[in-house]
Design an enzyme around this catalytic site. Sequence first.
Site, PDB file in Angstrom:
ATOM      1  N   GLY A  88       2.975 -11.302  -9.354  1.00  0.00           N
ATOM      2  CA  GLY A  88       1.707 -11.512  -9.399  1.00  0.00           C
ATOM      3  C   GLY A  88       1.650 -12.940  -8.696  1.00  0.00           C
ATOM      4  O   GLY A  88       2.233 -13.660  -8.245  1.00  0.00           O
TER       5      GLY A  88
ATOM      6  N   CYS B 233       9.885 -11.275  -9.485  1.00  0.00           N
ATOM      7  CA  CYS B 233       9.098 -12.282  -8.593  1.00  0.00           C
ATOM      8  C   CYS B 233       8.310 -13.384  -9.528  1.00  0.00           C
ATOM      9  O   CYS B 233       9.122 -14.174 -10.183  1.00  0.00           O
ATOM     10  CB  CYS B 233       8.074 -11.371  -7.912  1.00  0.00           C
ATOM     11  N   TYR B 234       7.019 -13.454  -9.844  1.00  0.00           N
ATOM     12  CA  TYR B 234       6.561 -14.087 -10.773  1.00  0.00           C
ATOM     13  C   TYR B 234       7.023 -13.897 -12.043  1.00  0.00           C
ATOM     14  O   TYR B 234       7.460 -14.928 -13.069  1.00  0.00           O
ATOM     15  CB  TYR B 234       4.947 -13.675 -10.889  1.00  0.00           C
TER      16      TYR B 234
ATOM     17  N   HIS C  47      11.031  -7.976  -4.244  1.00  0.00           N
ATOM     18  CA  HIS C  47      10.418  -6.949  -5.179  1.00  0.00           C
ATOM     19  C   HIS C  47      11.230  -5.484  -4.673  1.00  0.00           C
ATOM     20  O   HIS C  47      11.155  -5.013  -3.725  1.00  0.00           O
ATOM     21  CB  HIS C  47       9.147  -6.599  -4.432  1.00  0.00           C
TER      22      HIS C  47
ATOM     23  N   GLU D 216      10.643  -3.038  -5.917  1.00  0.00           N
ATOM     24  CA  GLU D 216       9.608  -1.688  -6.080  1.00  0.00           C
ATOM     25  C   GLU D 216       9.049  -1.330  -4.816  1.00  0.00           C
ATOM     26  O   GLU D 216       8.402  -0.323  -4.682  1.00  0.00           O
ATOM     27  CB  GLU D 216       8.496  -1.824  -7.082  1.00  0.00           C
TER      28      GLU D 216
ATOM     29  N   SER E 179     -15.625  13.926  -4.216  1.00  0.00           N
ATOM     30  CA  SER E 179     -15.888  13.119  -2.830  1.00  0.00           C
ATOM     31  C   SER E 179     -15.091  13.771  -1.809  1.00  0.00           C
ATOM     32  O   SER E 179     -15.196  13.292  -0.658  1.00  0.00           O
ATOM     33  CB  SER E 179     -15.105  11.849  -3.035  1.00  0.00           C
ATOM     34  N   GLY E 180     -14.469  14.941  -2.110  1.00  0.00           N
ATOM     35  CA  GLY E 180     -13.673  15.556  -0.913  1.00  0.00           C
ATOM     36  C   GLY E 180     -12.129  14.842  -0.985  1.00  0.00           C
ATOM     37  O   GLY E 180     -11.317  15.185  -0.097  1.00  0.00           O
ATOM     38  N   GLY E 181     -12.106  13.882  -1.663  1.00  0.00           N
ATOM     39  CA  GLY E 181     -10.754  13.157  -2.122  1.00  0.00           C
ATOM     40  C   GLY E 181      -9.812  13.888  -2.801  1.00  0.00           C
ATOM     41  O   GLY E 181     -10.104  14.843  -3.674  1.00  0.00           O
ATOM     42  N   VAL E 182      -8.623  13.496  -2.955  1.00  0.00           N
ATOM     43  CA  VAL E 182      -7.420  14.341  -3.850  1.00  0.00           C
ATOM     44  C   VAL E 182      -7.730  14.232  -5.019  1.00  0.00           C
ATOM     45  O   VAL E 182      -7.852  15.228  -5.848  1.00  0.00           O
ATOM     46  CB  VAL E 182      -5.962  13.915  -3.467  1.00  0.00           C
ATOM     47  N   ASP E 183      -8.026  13.144  -5.558  1.00  0.00           N
ATOM     48  CA  ASP E 183      -8.107  13.020  -7.065  1.00  0.00           C
ATOM     49  C   ASP E 183      -9.503  13.874  -7.614  1.00  0.00           C
ATOM     50  O   ASP E 183      -9.248  14.847  -8.778  1.00  0.00           O
ATOM     51  CB  ASP E 183      -8.477  11.519  -7.812  1.00  0.00           C
ATOM     52  N   SER E 184     -10.520  13.617  -7.198  1.00  0.00           N
ATOM     53  CA  SER E 184     -11.715  14.497  -7.868  1.00  0.00           C
ATOM     54  C   SER E 184     -11.389  16.113  -7.406  1.00  0.00           C
ATOM     55  O   SER E 184     -11.597  16.775  -8.285  1.00  0.00           O
ATOM     56  CB  SER E 184     -13.166  13.865  -7.282  1.00  0.00           C
TER      57      SER E 184
ATOM     58  N   LYS F 113      -1.341   8.577  -7.962  1.00  0.00           N
ATOM     59  CA  LYS F 113      -1.757   9.545  -6.948  1.00  0.00           C
ATOM     60  C   LYS F 113      -0.845  10.474  -6.664  1.00  0.00           C
ATOM     61  O   LYS F 113      -1.100  11.650  -6.501  1.00  0.00           O
ATOM     62  CB  LYS F 113      -2.208   8.487  -5.944  1.00  0.00           C
TER      63      LYS F 113
END
Length: 578
Positions: A54, A81-82, A169, A171, A223-228, A367
């Site tokens: 963070g 890290c933090y 990091h 990750e 929205s045309g995005g993947v999620d919706s 995602k």
Amino acid sequence: MNPNPQIVVLDAGGQYCHLIARKVRDLGVYAEVRASETPASELAAARGIIISGGPNSVYDAGSPTVDRAIFAQPHAVLGICYGQQLMAYLLGGQVRKGDKGEYGLATLELDDTCDPLFAGLAGRQQVWMSHRDTVYGLPEGFSAVGRTATCAIAAVAAPDRRLYAVQFHPEVVHTTRGKEILSNFIFRVCGCCKDWDPRQRIPLIEQEIRDCVGGRNVFFFVSGGVDSSVAFALCGRALGVDRVRGVYVDTGLMRAGETDFVGRLPGVSVESAQEQFLTALAGVTEPEQKRHIIGEEFVRVQERIIDGRRLVDEHWILGQGTIYPDTIESGGTRNAALIKTHHNRVAGIQRLIECGRIVEPLKSLYKDEVREVGRELGLPSELLDRHPFPGPGLAIRCLCSEFDAPVRETPEGWVVPVHSVGVQGDSRSYAPILALDRLDHASATELINRLTEVNRVVALVAAKSPLSRLQVLACSLTPDRLARLRAADATVRRLSHDSGFDRQVWQFPVILIPLGTPEHPDSVVLRPVDSVDGMTAQSVAMPAALLEQISQELLAQPGIAAVFYDLTHKPPATIEWE
Ligand code: XMP
């Protein structure tokens, strides 16, 4: 609904917590993010706790902390890290406050320990650092097992207490063996078993949808995005397509062809709101103000549609593509999250949530897990593999200026007084750009590390006039400029698609900046990047022939004075310019 998390990631601010949880899930173990201050008693069932990185210093007033009783519980703890600094600080070690910090790649020298966290990892390896403070005195029972040239305590272990920490990091992808460290932690240190595969959750999710919706129908904003799109498809499968309807709001800030593309999806209708958005944005130049206005207007359209269609009556319920990171209330200051808060958690929608009139089938997924689910459902890759596109649309790629201002020659290049957003150690910067006369990624990296006045370096690749004759011209977000950007974006997309280049990059924003001449007042910036998750990104070089073709076609468009190429990685620049 979820299995008990074997791994809990404590969110110490920023976005790293989600990256960590996602990486753990990629390894097949269910992980959840919780607030850093979660009481130890609520974490007792976990096999392992990871404290995330963070932006804070442990010495800052109000900086995130953890319940120190977690260090005495039987589960293992890994600080990152933090998280390393906080663990050291809370257990009696010493943390030094730094002013400058260390950002970017470093070489870690790891001792040959018999410790399970570092099993098979002894020796030198590339890691990614992003920190100001450092640990310089260890608590009792800890020993330092890894170091870099500038950080003497980069990996520590207290195996008897099952406590571990790293300053780098693991990750992020730039830490080449980070995945092995996380894998060692969850399997060798914590003894987790594999319990997570998002594809296997599809039947469960469909059942949850049916339970939640009952005999009602579902209405979506797509929205045309993947999620919706995936959430919409899941509801269609669970309930039957005639019980699910979608509306796409055309804000006037979309790319060329987008409204047609989304409007062709089965069950979706288009709501035109271009005039409403463009009127509200008229005369605005400041990026945060743009984002705010767009959020507010979106709320208005949503409320109008919801009211108009009597969505709050007993026959309808609202569906949303909210994904896991959007549902977490955390202390971080995340722009994307803020925008999504506007869209998914606005007052009208909050009321629907309170009375059980919302279904969010993806709320426990990340995602990439949503993409996996979408693939399993058989959705076309044309939809699933689209480059991400920001909610505020072209508005945040069409830069504006309140003033006319000249460019300034310096020994390194031209300082262009167009401000763009950057990120360092999770803090935001807003600074001018440096323009070079050559496409040179290596000098760009060196310059950006050395110069403090700028946060982004671009190369001039083609122009109608010399750089010295270009100037920043006062302008705002007008329909003309949006049309200019839309045309430039469409050209770049067509050429990069035809050449296959779009499949080699993660995202390819095209930005319009108000740098030019009175006759041709704008320039276009190309920003192809490679990334895994958008958290960090590298500027990608493009084949010379393609760049030449793009530049020539762009320069032939009215109003375009020059074409630039963004050479900056993230950090220190962000992917989007605003
Ligand atoms: P930055 O610019 O922060 O972007 O490096 C990282 C990723 O997030 C996307 N992005 C957004 N997406 N609403 C969104 O839905 C937003 O306001 C927003 N801002 C940035 C960006 O396109 C990139 O993929």
